[in-house]
Scaffold this active site. Structure first.
Site, PDB file in Angstrom:
ATOM      1  N   LYS A 195       0.836  -1.201   0.000  1.00  0.00           N
ATOM      2  CA  LYS A 195       0.000   0.000   0.000  1.00  0.00           C
ATOM      3  C   LYS A 195       0.868   1.248   0.000  1.00  0.00           C
ATOM      4  O   LYS A 195       1.522   1.563   0.982  1.00  0.00           O
ATOM      5  CB  LYS A 195      -0.921   0.046   1.217  1.00  0.00           C
ATOM      6  CG  LYS A 195      -1.985   1.137   1.049  1.00  0.00           C
ATOM      7  CD  LYS A 195      -2.631   1.560   2.350  1.00  0.00           C
ATOM      8  CE  LYS A 195      -1.867   2.630   3.076  1.00  0.00           C
ATOM      9  NZ  LYS A 195      -1.731   3.913   2.356  1.00  0.00           N
ATOM     10  N   GLU A 270      10.358   1.328  10.173  1.00  0.00           N
ATOM     11  CA  GLU A 270      11.377   2.343   9.920  1.00  0.00           C
ATOM     12  C   GLU A 270      10.679   3.676  10.118  1.00  0.00           C
ATOM     13  O   GLU A 270       9.847   4.067   9.303  1.00  0.00           O
ATOM     14  CB  GLU A 270      11.914   2.148   8.491  1.00  0.00           C
ATOM     15  CG  GLU A 270      13.308   2.683   8.308  1.00  0.00           C
ATOM     16  CD  GLU A 270      13.282   4.104   7.847  1.00  0.00           C
ATOM     17  OE1 GLU A 270      13.277   4.995   8.717  1.00  0.00           O
ATOM     18  OE2 GLU A 270      13.269   4.320   6.633  1.00  0.00           O
ATOM     19  N   CYS A 304      13.832  10.750   6.456  1.00  0.00           N
ATOM     20  CA  CYS A 304      13.781  10.318   7.851  1.00  0.00           C
ATOM     21  C   CYS A 304      15.091  10.593   8.579  1.00  0.00           C
ATOM     22  O   CYS A 304      15.086  10.864   9.768  1.00  0.00           O
ATOM     23  CB  CYS A 304      13.390   8.851   7.938  1.00  0.00           C
ATOM     24  SG  CYS A 304      14.306   7.817   6.811  1.00  0.00           S
ATOM     25  N   GLU A 401      10.256  15.350  15.153  1.00  0.00           N
ATOM     26  CA  GLU A 401      10.589  15.298  13.727  1.00  0.00           C
ATOM     27  C   GLU A 401       9.741  16.336  12.989  1.00  0.00           C
ATOM     28  O   GLU A 401       8.515  16.257  12.999  1.00  0.00           O
ATOM     29  CB  GLU A 401      10.299  13.900  13.174  1.00  0.00           C
ATOM     30  CG  GLU A 401      10.641  13.794  11.703  1.00  0.00           C
ATOM     31  CD  GLU A 401      10.485  12.374  11.161  1.00  0.00           C
ATOM     32  OE1 GLU A 401       9.379  11.819  11.245  1.00  0.00           O
ATOM     33  OE2 GLU A 401      11.481  11.839  10.644  1.00  0.00           O
TER      34      GLU A 401
HETATM   35  P1  NAI Z   1       1.909   8.415   8.206  1.00  0.00           P
HETATM   36  O1  NAI Z   1       2.789   7.635   9.088  1.00  0.00           O
HETATM   37  O2  NAI Z   1       0.502   8.676   8.638  1.00  0.00           O
HETATM   38  O3  NAI Z   1       1.833   7.726   6.755  1.00  0.00           O
HETATM   39  C1  NAI Z   1       2.733   6.764   6.265  1.00  0.00           C
HETATM   40  C2  NAI Z   1       1.959   5.578   5.688  1.00  0.00           C
HETATM   41  O4  NAI Z   1       1.204   4.968   6.726  1.00  0.00           O
HETATM   42  C3  NAI Z   1       0.952   5.932   4.590  1.00  0.00           C
HETATM   43  O5  NAI Z   1       0.932   4.914   3.621  1.00  0.00           O
HETATM   44  C4  NAI Z   1      -0.363   5.966   5.353  1.00  0.00           C
HETATM   45  O6  NAI Z   1      -1.471   5.718   4.517  1.00  0.00           O
HETATM   46  C5  NAI Z   1      -0.159   4.832   6.328  1.00  0.00           C
HETATM   47  N1  NAI Z   1      -1.008   4.881   7.526  1.00  0.00           N
HETATM   48  C6  NAI Z   1      -1.481   5.973   8.168  1.00  0.00           C
HETATM   49  N2  NAI Z   1      -2.247   5.600   9.219  1.00  0.00           N
HETATM   50  C7  NAI Z   1      -2.269   4.250   9.252  1.00  0.00           C
HETATM   51  C8  NAI Z   1      -2.876   3.278  10.096  1.00  0.00           C
HETATM   52  N3  NAI Z   1      -3.653   3.635  11.119  1.00  0.00           N
HETATM   53  N4  NAI Z   1      -2.668   1.959   9.842  1.00  0.00           N
HETATM   54  C9  NAI Z   1      -1.890   1.576   8.808  1.00  0.00           C
HETATM   55  N5  NAI Z   1      -1.298   2.454   7.968  1.00  0.00           N
HETATM   56  C10 NAI Z   1      -1.467   3.777   8.185  1.00  0.00           C
HETATM   57  O7  NAI Z   1       2.640   9.798   7.923  1.00  0.00           O
HETATM   58  P2  NAI Z   1       1.965  11.201   7.469  1.00  0.00           P
HETATM   59  O8  NAI Z   1       0.722  11.441   8.259  1.00  0.00           O
HETATM   60  O9  NAI Z   1       1.846  11.203   6.015  1.00  0.00           O
HETATM   61  O10 NAI Z   1       3.109  12.242   7.898  1.00  0.00           O
HETATM   62  C11 NAI Z   1       3.151  12.767   9.214  1.00  0.00           C
HETATM   63  C12 NAI Z   1       4.567  12.801   9.735  1.00  0.00           C
HETATM   64  O11 NAI Z   1       5.092  11.488   9.786  1.00  0.00           O
HETATM   65  C13 NAI Z   1       5.574  13.562   8.892  1.00  0.00           C
HETATM   66  O12 NAI Z   1       5.552  14.923   9.141  1.00  0.00           O
HETATM   67  C14 NAI Z   1       6.862  12.936   9.326  1.00  0.00           C
HETATM   68  O13 NAI Z   1       7.313  13.515  10.514  1.00  0.00           O
HETATM   69  C15 NAI Z   1       6.498  11.507   9.584  1.00  0.00           C
HETATM   70  N6  NAI Z   1       6.869  10.659   8.451  1.00  0.00           N
HETATM   71  C16 NAI Z   1       8.063  10.002   8.516  1.00  0.00           C
HETATM   72  C17 NAI Z   1       8.503   9.249   7.446  1.00  0.00           C
HETATM   73  C18 NAI Z   1       9.803   8.528   7.505  1.00  0.00           C
HETATM   74  O14 NAI Z   1      10.333   8.158   6.482  1.00  0.00           O
HETATM   75  N7  NAI Z   1      10.337   8.264   8.659  1.00  0.00           N
HETATM   76  C19 NAI Z   1       7.732   9.174   6.194  1.00  0.00           C
HETATM   77  C20 NAI Z   1       6.460   9.860   6.245  1.00  0.00           C
HETATM   78  C21 NAI Z   1       6.072  10.592   7.341  1.00  0.00           C
END
Ligand code: NAI
Ligand code: MG
Length: 498
Positions: A195, A270, A304, A401
């Site tokens: 996904k 990660e 990240c 972050e």
């Molecule tokens: P997120 O963690 O919500 O999204 C990442 C993935 O997780 C997406 O595919 C999303 O659809 C999925 N997801 C969201 N809620 C879920 C759930 N309850 N169960 C299963 N999958 C779920 O990140 P978001 O909201 O886009 O970004 C918010 C913050 O997260 C950013 O500002 C950043 O700080 C952090 N982030 C960190 C990343 C990294 O590479 N470490 C990448 C993306 C976001």
């Protein structure tokens, strides 16, 4: 941002792909969501609608997991030899290489990143990751074990694929993330339900077309576009999934651990980071300035392990902050399709607001804005490369972050390595750390003291052979390298009386 920049012309194949339709890949076929729902994806450079995408929910997850189960349990995938798997993965790498230009354009349109970055970072890395793991298909071995009573039994271990893998990826490097999840899973012999993030589904869908083109059997890779709270949550709860691998926010990582606890799914996470960049007075300061600037401004800070906290010795602090601030004001911010662009927009209005909120909170808590801080223009999600000084360890900007081009610059007084390491380690994260020093002894001592999954000294990048992951709340497990493929296996011990 200059307005009259010349933009790269979008190739016809890219426009045609983006027009769609964009469906779910389940059991080797493109199908609409069972609910017929869709969502839209936008171009971060101007906010315009790019495409309508099928929105998967629990019913689609069920179909995809069942397809992946069949392909794993008694389908062609489980009967395919490791060498045949390797050939297919290598073919996917070749296909990606053939279509690299097209993928780079799609990534830039959907994510916003500079086209040049997509071409020289995202595509080559994705291709290399596929080839690296293709090589592992034929090299996964167990060991023969020397047990305590030699000659009384024979004992050995073997590695078996963990089963059906649910992979959930973020939007900051969509293709790289998709490939980094599927390559080791497929090499280990697993099948996948993947996904992508709802903000950036397009390159993963184009990858799905190549997966079918090169001849992966049906059900081996299934792609479900949709939201985290619906499709993602249904995946993490589904009893037919044996392992979840996730890259994204620490908050969602926590939700996934709880969901996986029901049936003890294997989990690799990660998550976020707050990488310190520590500069010693003996460092090559010009290189440290350039490295520190790139580390936080590349990909608009949406990495990240972006170097988001600068710690410089007081003797070199002003020179460093001046240098990084100068680089910040020189960085050409603009649409990813413009040849001159060095930093594109951030991915969404939500991220733009989140970053602006952090900058404001830092200033409210007493930080000083050295450069940047503002939104650029009113169209698209552009923000200035930003340097804050006067930040203290207790501030939100130093602890959390931000995932944007915002550097918190701090100085330290003396040369006590333990104290420096203590301050660098004083966040809940532990993904990366960067050192700038010419002194080998300082470098090795610090590398040992830092609580971080990856320590970089005077540069160094991402490599498919080098394990990547975090200490503390930056995650569980490692991706890439030998550990990265072993994470998709179960280890079985066989003991035989002689
Ligand atoms: P997120 O963690 O919500 O999204 C990442 C993935 O997780 C997406 O595919 C999303 O659809 C999925 N997801 C969201 N809620 C879920 C759930 N309850 N169960 C299963 N999958 C779920 O990140 P978001 O909201 O886009 O970004 C918010 C913050 O997260 C950013 O500002 C950043 O700080 C952090 N982030 C960190 C990343 C990294 O590479 N470490 C990448 C993306 C976001
Ligand atoms: Mg979220």
């Amino acid at each position: 941002m200059s307005v009259n920049v010349s933009m790269a012309a979008i190739p016809a194949a890219v426009s045609e792909f983006i027009r769609g339709p964009h469906k779910l890949l389940i059991d080797g076929k493109w199908v609409a969501a069972a609910s017929n729902k869709t969502f839209s994806t936008h171009n971060p450079a101007n906010g315009s609608l790019l495409a309508e995408i099928a929105a998967a929910e629990a019913a689609d997850v069920d179909l995809a997991v069942n397809a992946a189960r069949r392909a794993f349990d008694d389908g062609p995938w489980s009967r395919m030899t490791p060498a045949a798997r390797a050939k297919l993965i290598w073919r996917l790498a070749d296909a990606l290489e053939t279509h690299a230009e097209e993928f780079a354009f799609i990534e830039t349109l959907d994510n916003g990143k500079p086209l040049n970055d997509a071409k020289i970072v995202d595509l080559p890395h994705s291709i290399e990751v596929l080839r690296y793991f293709a090589g592992w298909c034929t090299k996964l071995n167990g060991e023969s074990i020397s047990i305590s009573n030699p000659g009384t039994w024979h004992a050995y271990t073997m590695r078996e694929p963990v089963g059906v893998v649910g992979s959930i990826t973020p939007w900051n490097a969509p293709l790289m993330m998709a490939v980094s999840k599927i390559a080791p899973a497929l090499a280990a012999g697993c099948t996948v339900v993947l996904k992508p993030a709802e903000q950036t589904p397009l390159t993963t869908l184009r990858l799905g077309q190549l997966i079918l083109d090169v001849g992966f059997p049906e059900g081996v890779v299934n792609i479900l576009t949709g939201f985290g709270e619906t499709a993602g949550a249904a995946m993490t709860a589904h009893p037919g999934i044996d392992k979840v691998t996730f890259t994204g926010s620490t908050d969602v990582g926590r939700i996934i651990i709880r969901a996986a606890a029901n049936d003890f799914k294997r989990v690799t996470l990660e998550l976020g980071g707050k990488t310190p960049v520590i500069v010693f007075p003996d460092a090559d300061i010009d290189r440290a300035i350039e490295g520190a600037a790139r580390s936080i401004f590349s990909n608009a800070g949406q990495i990240c392990n972006a170097g988001s906290r600068l710690y410089a010795h007081r003797d070199v602090f002003e020179k460093l902050v001046d240098g990084v601030s100068r680089r910040a004001s020189e960085f050409r911010v603009g649409p990813g399709l413009a040849a001159s662009t060095q930093m594109g927009p951030v991915v969404s209005q939500e991220q733009l607001d989140r970053i602006s909120g952090f900058i404001a909170s830092g200033q409210n808590q007493g930080a000083e804005l050295r450069v940047g801080g503002g939104r650029i223009g009113s169209e698209g999600y552009f923000i200035q490369p930003t340097v804050l000084t006067g930040t203290r360890p207790d501030m939100d900007v130093v602890q959390q972050e931000i995932f944007g081009p915002v550097l918190c610059a701090m100085s330290y007084e003396e040369a006590d390595l333990d104290r420096i390491a203590r301050e660098a380690n004083a966040t809940s994260y532990g993904l990366g750390a960067v050192l700038w020093t010419q002194n080998l002894s300082t470098a090795h001592k610090m590398a040992k003291k830092l609580k971080a999954g990856t320590v970089r000294v005077n540069g160094g990048g991402l490599d498919p052979a080098l394990p990547f992951g975090g200490f503390k709340q930056s995650g569980w497990g490692r991706e890439l390298g030998r550990e990265g493929i072993e994470a998709y296996t179960e280890l079985k011990s066989v003991a035989m009386a002689l």
